[in-house]
Enzyme design. Structure first.
Site, mmCIF file in Angstrom:
data_model
loop_
_atom_site.group_PDB
_atom_site.id
_atom_site.type_symbol
_atom_site.label_atom_id
_atom_site.label_comp_id
_atom_site.label_asym_id
_atom_site.label_seq_id
_atom_site.Cartn_x
_atom_site.Cartn_y
_atom_site.Cartn_z
ATOM 1 N N ASN A 30 0.771 -1.087 -0.210
ATOM 2 C CA ASN A 30 -0.180 0.094 -0.090
ATOM 3 C C ASN A 30 0.612 1.037 -0.205
ATOM 4 O O ASN A 30 1.913 1.040 0.412
ATOM 5 C CB ASN A 30 -0.866 -0.034 1.189
ATOM 6 C CG ASN A 30 -0.372 -0.583 2.501
ATOM 7 O OD1 ASN A 30 0.672 -0.132 3.042
ATOM 8 N ND2 ASN A 30 -0.691 -1.668 2.682
ATOM 9 N N GLU A 78 -3.882 -1.830 6.178
ATOM 10 C CA GLU A 78 -2.794 -1.184 7.107
ATOM 11 C C GLU A 78 -2.994 0.411 7.148
ATOM 12 O O GLU A 78 -1.833 1.036 7.682
ATOM 13 C CB GLU A 78 -1.298 -1.417 6.245
ATOM 14 C CG GLU A 78 -0.941 -2.988 5.845
ATOM 15 C CD GLU A 78 -0.791 -3.566 7.235
ATOM 16 O OE1 GLU A 78 -0.836 -3.187 8.227
ATOM 17 O OE2 GLU A 78 -0.425 -4.669 7.210
ATOM 18 N N HIS A 99 6.146 -5.798 0.038
ATOM 19 C CA HIS A 99 6.969 -6.922 0.396
ATOM 20 C C HIS A 99 8.137 -7.509 -0.527
ATOM 21 O O HIS A 99 7.825 -8.613 -1.329
ATOM 22 C CB HIS A 99 5.667 -8.122 0.359
ATOM 23 C CG HIS A 99 4.581 -7.735 1.021
ATOM 24 N ND1 HIS A 99 3.226 -7.977 0.576
ATOM 25 C CD2 HIS A 99 4.392 -7.269 2.356
ATOM 26 C CE1 HIS A 99 2.474 -7.665 1.418
ATOM 27 N NE2 HIS A 99 3.131 -7.090 2.252
#
Length: 190
Positions: A30, A78, A99
């Site tokens: 995000n 998040e 990630h």
């Protein structure tokens, strides 16, 4: 408040760069940008390589949705972590959570920047912290990140990626790109 097209275009551009550079898989991660008392944040479960104007929501610092194109769109899970970082650090104007494979492996195994690898021109001349695994999107993760965060701009989330902070989205992206490169080299040297 009406969403600013330029801010949204910056998020779209960086999402595409991240996907092209393999710093995330499509639905992962995000991005957010702070503009005063408002946050532009990517919505949950959208492909970051193909973001559109509709995929970026405007929320306030309490997490209330101010504007979105589709009522079914929700901010990233998040969002609380983003909001709490912005509340703690006034110098932070952009956050990327991703990630990237090498950084995720390095952060899970080591949890600190590989110091001898950092180049003199690197944007990684600052500290990092490691947070042991806590469920993604949870209140516990958000609270732990904010509790541990001081002036570091890299947060390693064990088994879950990294959070990179910047004065703008470009700086956050360059730090992420730099971090992934340094961690790839570091893992090659182990």
């Amino acid at each position: 408040m009406k969403r600013d097209r330029k801010v949204i275009e910056d998020i779209i551009k960086i999402g595409k760069r991240m996907w092209i550079r393999k710093l995330l898989s499509g639905l992962d991660g995000n991005l957010s940008i702070r503009e005063g008392d408002y946050i532009y944040i990517s919505r949950s479960t959208c492909h970051k390589g193909f973001l559109t104007f509709d995929d970026v929501l405007l929320i306030d610092l309490d997490g209330n949705i101010i504007e979105r194109s589709d009522e079914s769109h929700k901010p990233s899970i998040e969002k609380d972590m983003h909001l709490n970082i912005y509340k703690k650090r006034n110098d932070v104007k952009a956050i990327i959570h991703s990630h990237p494979p090498y950084s995720t492996i390095w952060g899970t195994k080591k949890g600190f920047l590989p110091p001898r690898i950092v180049q003199p021109n690197s944007l990684l001349s600052f500290g990092s912290i490691k947070i042991e695994y806590i469920s993604p999107g949870s209140r516990e993760l958000s609270e732990k990140v904010v509790k541990e965060l001081k002036d570091q701009d890299i947060i390693f989330l064990a088994y879950h990626g990294v959070v990179v902070l910047g004065k703008d989205i470009e700086e956050a992206f360059f730090r992420l790109e730099d971090l992934e490169n340094v961690c790839q080299i570091g893992l090659g040297l182990l």
